[in-house]
Design a protein around this motif. Structure first.
Motif, PDB file in Angstrom:
ATOM      1  N   THR A  69       3.794  -5.482 -77.529  1.00 13.41           N
ATOM      2  CA  THR A  69       4.177  -6.883 -77.356  1.00 13.41           C
ATOM      3  C   THR A  69       5.397  -7.203 -78.200  1.00 13.41           C
ATOM      4  N   ALA A  70       5.392  -6.714 -79.452  1.00  9.60           N
ATOM      5  CA  ALA A  70       6.557  -6.913 -80.316  1.00  9.60           C
ATOM      6  C   ALA A  70       7.775  -6.199 -79.736  1.00  9.60           C
ATOM      7  N   GLY A  71       7.564  -4.994 -79.207  1.00 12.99           N
ATOM      8  CA  GLY A  71       8.658  -4.255 -78.600  1.00 12.99           C
ATOM      9  C   GLY A  71       9.193  -4.934 -77.358  1.00 12.99           C
ATOM     10  N   PHE A  72       8.289  -5.482 -76.554  1.00 12.59           N
ATOM     11  CA  PHE A  72       8.697  -6.190 -75.336  1.00 12.59           C
ATOM     12  C   PHE A  72       9.587  -7.374 -75.675  1.00 12.59           C
ATOM     13  N   ILE A  73       9.190  -8.160 -76.667  1.00 10.96           N
ATOM     14  CA  ILE A  73      10.012  -9.301 -77.081  1.00 10.96           C
ATOM     15  C   ILE A  73      11.378  -8.809 -77.542  1.00 10.96           C
ATOM     16  N   GLY A  74      11.395  -7.683 -78.259  1.00  7.68           N
ATOM     17  CA  GLY A  74      12.655  -7.145 -78.757  1.00  7.68           C
ATOM     18  C   GLY A  74      13.626  -6.809 -77.654  1.00  7.68           C
ATOM     19  N   PHE A  75      13.176  -6.045 -76.636  1.00  6.22           N
ATOM     20  CA  PHE A  75      14.144  -5.650 -75.601  1.00  6.22           C
ATOM     21  C   PHE A  75      14.344  -6.730 -74.558  1.00  6.22           C
ATOM     22  N   ALA A  76      13.359  -7.609 -74.350  1.00  7.43           N
ATOM     23  CA  ALA A  76      13.505  -8.649 -73.332  1.00  7.43           C
ATOM     24  C   ALA A  76      14.263  -9.867 -73.837  1.00  7.43           C
ATOM     25  N   MET A  77      14.483  -9.926 -75.156  1.00  6.41           N
ATOM     26  CA  MET A  77      15.305 -10.995 -75.721  1.00  6.41           C
ATOM     27  C   MET A  77      16.616 -10.464 -76.288  1.00  6.41           C
ATOM     28  N   GLY A  78      16.722  -9.158 -76.482  1.00  9.36           N
ATOM     29  CA  GLY A  78      17.927  -8.648 -77.117  1.00  9.36           C
ATOM     30  C   GLY A  78      18.318  -7.257 -76.702  1.00  9.36           C
ATOM     31  N   ALA A  79      17.691  -6.243 -77.333  1.00 10.34           N
ATOM     32  CA  ALA A  79      18.087  -4.866 -77.066  1.00 10.34           C
ATOM     33  C   ALA A  79      16.971  -3.930 -77.511  1.00 10.34           C
ATOM     34  N   THR A  80      17.039  -2.683 -77.061  1.00 15.96           N
ATOM     35  CA  THR A  80      16.015  -1.706 -77.431  1.00 15.96           C
ATOM     36  C   THR A  80      16.011  -1.466 -78.934  1.00 15.96           C
TER      37      THR A  80
ATOM     38  N   VAL B  21      19.070 -12.245 -82.244  1.00 14.66           N
ATOM     39  CA  VAL B  21      18.479 -12.855 -83.435  1.00 14.66           C
ATOM     40  C   VAL B  21      17.039 -13.277 -83.164  1.00 14.66           C
ATOM     41  N   MET B  22      16.822 -13.993 -82.062  1.00 17.51           N
ATOM     42  CA  MET B  22      15.483 -14.509 -81.776  1.00 17.51           C
ATOM     43  C   MET B  22      14.506 -13.390 -81.426  1.00 17.51           C
ATOM     44  N   GLY B  23      14.998 -12.331 -80.775  1.00 12.13           N
ATOM     45  CA  GLY B  23      14.119 -11.212 -80.450  1.00 12.13           C
ATOM     46  C   GLY B  23      13.563 -10.548 -81.689  1.00 12.13           C
ATOM     47  N   SER B  24      14.364 -10.524 -82.751  1.00  7.69           N
ATOM     48  CA  SER B  24      13.902  -9.950 -84.013  1.00  7.69           C
ATOM     49  C   SER B  24      12.989 -10.911 -84.764  1.00  7.69           C
TER      50      SER B  24
END
Length: 417
Positions: A357-368, A193-196
């Motif tokens: 940067t947005a992609g990094f937050i996505g996979f580093a907080m949740g999933a690809t 949720v937070m990664g998105s």
């Protein structure tokens, strides 16, 4: 109910509560139904759909909540045989290994290496922060690892896989914990949720701050792979390749453990063998059933995650509520600062860097999948980012899993009494 013995086993536990045990086939069937229920829910609830929350997580959570209410009230406890859960997990991670192609790696080498290094640094930081905060509350620091890179950079799949190993007795090759799985999967859902929520706004702020613009002229397509042409023979070939990789992978996993003395997740061997088989196939110029393998992987992941969520014992979180909340808030702050000030600058301070940067937050907080959704939201509005669409899936969807598994194992062994 005697005729159902072995399919549905009814008994009582030490506290006198009625228990129902489902065999592995019934559990898999229930997981499929919960996936459909989750898919329906996601399509109906706009927030869940916009934030790319996976359907099996939602469906499995329904079961976990009902089971928690029944257990907490002393009425009934439902359990199930998780043999097929482990099988689906192994199949999924094996399909990930088949995505490794050396020619693809060469074309984006430098950016991939830099992003992988950033992901590696974040892996260490998530585990140090999680372990430190859990220790400050007098809890097992390994729970901080479960709520750290196991759940966040690792995602729900890794959280469920490592959680099972964490909770196994030491005599059986585990780490002797009892709540590693529940903490990991809970943190993974939170991270999804937070990664998105965090990814898009963080990139938007950088784009506006520096007035960044896309320099790519070709708009990247959405590679969801909803439909493709295939045959029964192609699916048979894909299934046989997976069977061979999984079988040989078991020998590789045993060999790695004997050679290093370190307990690694059982899927590592299968991933390595799959990567070797893919590149041997490419070198010979043979046709590779990539889409078929991806389809099998998606099916396996959905069933695996649904069953992992079904197995959540939410009532065990009562004593961990405050430490877990503090640890996850700390992870949010860490992620924002690192992505905003480090990832963006290191990746070049340009438009592609903002999207990555947005992609990094996505996979580093949740999933690809979160990473791709974050990037797609930005590129639809501001234009394509070809480099980001190549680098993020390669690092977040593949390489960081190998690195993360090794680092997690190191932290768990370090903090195991």
């Amino acid at each position: 109910m005697g005729v159902l013995k072995g399919v549905i086993d009814i008994g009582t536990n030490d506290a006198g509560m009625t228990t129902i045990g489902l065999n592995m086939y019934l559990a898999a069937g229930l997981a499929a139904l919960l996936f459909w229920l989750g898919n329906w829910t996601v399509n109906k609830v706009r927030f869940l759909k916009e934030k790319c929350i996976p359907a099996p997580l939602v469906g499995g959570l329904y079961f976990a909540i009902v089971n928690t209410i029944l257990t907490g009230s002393g009425i009934l406890n439902i359990s199930f045989n998780d043999t097929l859960q482990s099988f689906f997990m192994l199949v999924f991670f094996c399909t990930v290994g088949f995505t490794v192609s050396i020619p693809l790696l060469k074309s984006g080498g430098k950016s991939i290496v830099i992003m992988l290094l950033l992901g590696t640094v974040m892996t260490f930081m998530q585990n140090f922060l999680g372990g430190g905060l859990m220790s400050a509350f007098g809890q097992d620091p390994r729970l901080g690892v479960a709520a750290g890179s196991v759940a966040l950079i690792g995602g729900p799949g890794t959280a469920a896989a490592f959680g099972a190993t964490m909770d196994l007795p030491i005599a059986e090759g585990g780490y002797g914990m009892t709540t590693g799985s529940i903490v990991g999967i809970t943190a993974a859902v939170f991270g999804l949720v937070m990664g998105s929520i965090m990814g898009g706004p963080t990139a938007y702020r950088r784009i506006k701050q520096f007035n960044l613009k896309s320099t790519d002229t070709v708009v990247e397509g959405n590679e969801d792979g909803e439909t493709f042409n295939t045959t029964g023979g192609a699916f048979t070939q894909a299934a046989m390749l997976l069977a061979v990789a999984i079988g040989i992978g078991q020998l590789v996993s045993v060999g790695l453990k004997a050679a290093t003395g370190v307990t690694l997740p059982g899927y590592i061997g299968a991933m390595l063998v799959a990567a070797c088989m893919r590149n041997i196939n490419d070198a010979r110029g043979k046709k590779f059933p990539g889409e078929e393998i991806d389809t099998i992987g998606g099916l396996s992941l959905n069933l695996f995650l649904a069953m992992a969520m079904m197995s959540l014992k939410l009532w065990q979180l009562v004593d961990l509520a405050l430490p877990l909340i503090v640890a996850l808030v700390g992870q949010i702050i860490l992620m924002y600062l690192f992505a905003y000030y480090v990832v963006f600058n290191v990746m070049g301070k340009n438009y592609n860097a903002a999207v990555q940067t947005a992609g990094f937050i996505g996979f580093a907080m949740g999933a690809t999948s979160n990473a791709m959704a974050n990037m797609q939201a930005i590129t639809k509005q501001y234009g394509p980012a070809r480099e980001a669409y190549f680098v993020i899936p390669m690092v977040g969807g593949l390489f960081i899993d190998f690195v993360n598994a090794a680092i997690i194992t190191g932290f768990l062994n370090w903090w195991t009494p």
